[in-house]
Design a protein around this motif. Sequence first.
Motif, short mmCIF file in Angstrom:
data_model
loop_
_atom_site.label_atom_id
_atom_site.label_comp_id
_atom_site.label_asym_id
_atom_site.label_seq_id
_atom_site.Cartn_x
_atom_site.Cartn_y
_atom_site.Cartn_z
N SER A 255 6.20 -0.91 9.91
CA SER A 255 4.86 -0.84 9.32
C SER A 255 4.91 -0.84 7.81
N ALA A 256 3.84 -1.34 7.21
CA ALA A 256 3.56 -1.16 5.79
C ALA A 256 2.35 -0.23 5.74
N LYS A 257 2.51 0.91 5.10
CA LYS A 257 1.41 1.89 5.06
C LYS A 257 0.78 1.91 3.67
N ILE A 258 -0.55 1.98 3.64
CA ILE A 258 -1.28 2.08 2.37
C ILE A 258 -1.77 3.52 2.24
N TRP A 259 -1.54 4.09 1.04
CA TRP A 259 -1.84 5.50 0.78
C TRP A 259 -2.80 5.62 -0.40
N LYS A 260 -3.65 6.63 -0.33
CA LYS A 260 -4.53 6.97 -1.46
C LYS A 260 -4.59 8.49 -1.55
N ASP A 261 -4.20 9.02 -2.71
CA ASP A 261 -4.19 10.47 -2.93
C ASP A 261 -3.40 11.21 -1.85
N GLY A 262 -2.28 10.60 -1.43
CA GLY A 262 -1.40 11.24 -0.46
C GLY A 262 -1.80 11.06 0.97
N VAL A 263 -2.89 10.36 1.23
CA VAL A 263 -3.40 10.16 2.60
C VAL A 263 -3.15 8.71 3.01
N CYS A 264 -2.64 8.52 4.23
CA CYS A 264 -2.44 7.16 4.74
C CYS A 264 -3.80 6.63 5.21
N VAL A 265 -4.26 5.55 4.56
CA VAL A 265 -5.58 5.01 4.89
C VAL A 265 -5.48 3.77 5.78
N GLN A 266 -4.29 3.17 5.88
CA GLN A 266 -4.11 2.03 6.77
C GLN A 266 -2.63 1.85 7.06
N SER A 267 -2.31 1.44 8.27
CA SER A 267 -0.94 1.10 8.65
C SER A 267 -0.95 -0.32 9.17
N ILE A 268 -0.25 -1.22 8.48
CA ILE A 268 -0.22 -2.64 8.87
C ILE A 268 1.03 -2.88 9.70
N GLU A 269 0.85 -3.22 10.96
CA GLU A 269 1.99 -3.43 11.85
C GLU A 269 2.65 -4.77 11.59
N HIS A 270 3.97 -4.80 11.72
CA HIS A 270 4.77 -6.01 11.55
C HIS A 270 5.67 -6.22 12.76
N PRO A 271 6.08 -7.45 13.02
CA PRO A 271 7.01 -7.71 14.13
C PRO A 271 8.46 -7.50 13.73
N GLY A 272 8.76 -6.39 13.08
CA GLY A 272 10.11 -6.09 12.64
C GLY A 272 10.10 -5.12 11.49
N CYS A 273 11.28 -4.83 10.97
CA CYS A 273 11.45 -3.91 9.85
C CYS A 273 10.80 -4.49 8.59
N VAL A 274 10.12 -3.65 7.81
CA VAL A 274 9.54 -4.08 6.54
C VAL A 274 10.48 -3.66 5.42
N TRP A 275 11.17 -4.64 4.83
CA TRP A 275 12.21 -4.34 3.84
C TRP A 275 11.63 -4.08 2.45
N ASP A 276 10.60 -4.83 2.08
CA ASP A 276 10.10 -4.67 0.71
C ASP A 276 8.59 -4.86 0.70
N VAL A 277 7.94 -4.23 -0.27
CA VAL A 277 6.49 -4.34 -0.44
C VAL A 277 6.18 -4.41 -1.94
N LYS A 278 5.18 -5.24 -2.30
CA LYS A 278 4.78 -5.35 -3.70
C LYS A 278 3.27 -5.63 -3.78
N PHE A 279 2.62 -5.05 -4.78
CA PHE A 279 1.23 -5.36 -5.07
C PHE A 279 1.16 -6.57 -5.99
N LEU A 280 0.20 -7.47 -5.74
CA LEU A 280 -0.16 -8.49 -6.71
C LEU A 280 -1.16 -7.88 -7.69
N GLU A 281 -1.37 -8.55 -8.80
CA GLU A 281 -2.27 -8.05 -9.83
C GLU A 281 -3.66 -7.76 -9.28
N ASN A 282 -4.16 -8.60 -8.35
CA ASN A 282 -5.52 -8.43 -7.82
C ASN A 282 -5.62 -7.39 -6.71
N GLY A 283 -4.50 -6.69 -6.42
CA GLY A 283 -4.51 -5.65 -5.39
C GLY A 283 -4.04 -6.12 -4.03
#
Length: 761
Positions: A255-283
Amino acid sequence: MAMDIDFVEYRLRCQLRGHEDDEDTVRGICVCENDGIATSSRDRTIRLWSLDKTNNAAYTSSKILLGHTSFVGPLAWIPPNEQFPEGALISGGMDTLVLVWDLATGEKVQTLRGHKMQVTGVTLDGSDIVSSSMDCTLRRWKGEQQSEVWEAHKAPIQVVRSLHTGELITGSSDSTIKLWKGSTCTHTFSGHTDTVRGLAIMPDLGILSASHDASIRLWALTGEVLLEMVGHTAIVYSVDAHKSGFVVSGSEDGSAKIWKDGVCVQSIEHPGCVWDVKFLENGDIVTACSDGVARVWTVHPDKIAEASELEAYASLLSHYKGSRKRVGGLKLEELPGLEALQVPGTKDGQTIVVREGDNGVAYAWNMKEQKWDKIGEVVDGPDDGMKRTVLNGVQYDYVFDVDIGDGEPIRKLPYNRSDNVYDTADKWLLKENLPLSYRQQVVEFILQNSGQKDFMLDSSFRDPYTGSSAYVPGQPSKPAVSSKPTFKHIPKKGMLVFDAAQFDGILKKISEFNNTLRSDPDQQSLSISDTETTRLGAIAKILKDTSYYHSSKFSDEDIRLLLKLLKSWPVSMIFPVIDVLRMVILHPDGSTLVKRANDENDTFMELIKKVTSSPLPPNLLTSIRVVVNLFKSSGFHLWLQKHRVEIFDAFASCYSSSNKNVQVSYSTLVLNYAVLLIEKKDEEGQAHVLSAALEIAEGEALEADAKYRALVAIGSLMLEGLVKKIALDFEVGSVAKLAKASKDSKVSEAAADIESSIKQT
């Protein structure tokens, strides 16, 4: 409870396909300016992705960067400047190199050499490049010159980041984060309970860390923990932050989890291990997944993927989850079908779980009515902390592989710690139609391999068939079954040598080269006399007659002649002389005389430098084999330890040689070093050899025997060495999983050994 968080869920925007379709492929992400994306991969490439001019929601592959010789990991962006008008990219690889790429041309423009193990992090610090490595060092580079190097942690460094203050932060397998001003550590952040794998800067707040302990932490630069984010169920590999205050993390839990103020607001499921995550400038968010695909996720309605692509992804996820579904801790796809109920149970109340559609259903054996009674559907429950193995639909604490020899197939021996070990042995022997005289050996075997060292054996037992009693400690046991319960190929004991030689062919080649020198006026002085030619024949005769090795002797003049030829002859002509030296080393007296000469002049390092300065396959092959044969004599072990780094540096490219014999020879060198350094308890050396062995194991189109020896080295280092944790940090499980699919049985079995050793963690 309602949360005051302004949040719109992320949805799939597009998928970036292009890296080779291989498990655990896409490993790193770098955002280049506002919209450009770079991805790194185990396929040894870096791909650049640009916005599709016909569809601003999609990306297309614009460049492929080729130059690393092993898998590529960390990436960093160099903004456009005079030297790089379109910007540049920094990459680090398993091959120990840091490379700099000009994005205007896609060409490699700088190669930074210095690290001894895998490069784990790269960052731009002003105009300097700083890199981190499994070798525990940080290195600062000005242009192509290394300007500074220091040991930053006592364990492998996993990541390095630069701060706008000019400071650096590092995360390590020692579970700490360090803050650096120059090469001085100004603060150590302690709190994580396992490897710190990822770091990111949280604007105006501090530092984010991702750890193998499954948590993410936000730290003030003073070392105070401001937030701890808990929600992942496995290793967290990466973390990133956006100016909006959102945080994203990627984990082995898929999963890739999105957090706001320490709270998980969304968990995006993937078909495998998520090795890396990055934000683009537009979010928007970019994720790198082990299925070989990078994906972009968006909150902007006009950029969401077409309905057909969303449906296809949902179907992919459903299939993936179905293949991994567990019921009561059992993997659904591993459960037997309804046909298993055709086999009668062995005792009243015995349970079995079978697959019925997408569910696991439990049955109990009714001894009175001789049938299986349905109990009900099995649901998944909390992990009991111990991975259990399934055999024929039944879960066991252990399922051992037992080799009874005589060409018989491997037998499976299941055992639960709650079972009576003698009952287990008796039932297994009867089931396998084996003599009950083996009973005690089976009992001892189970106890040893299930870690029950303090178990009291039943000395009052009398075998009803043989009348013999149980084994009593101190008494000799009867020779019986030869068992290889868990591992077939590890740990490796003893050294391998290359002891076959075609002496007639070797002497013929030396004579041919000597005649060439004699006929050349400029090189005539280098030729040897007839007397010296005769002496070489006498040396070969001694080496041929192995039955007299205990008494035959060489003269000092014999050794001097060989060393003279190695030093004076043209480099293209010395390989047959090296081959003679290879065999002399295996002779007891020859080894003694050669060691004496080496102690005086460091003959072997001189030879290694000569053959690798102008690398020719015959020279590389024979010289690697010379070094391999040195391991046979303990008198050379100290020298081999002392020169380990120089030897590996010299022969590093040999693992990927087009000559298969060179590949196997280099892999043998790695394996011998593993055995030696395990014996010497040299942790630093073991880590170095582990890195070299993994590079071979990960290589493509390599000789199966080379891969096999590398895997045995890895397994031995994990089982008996001091680097098991480092191996796990290297994701050795992924390496083993890929190797296990090999068509070569030895490679597959060695990989299975590694997987078994991981399970013992």
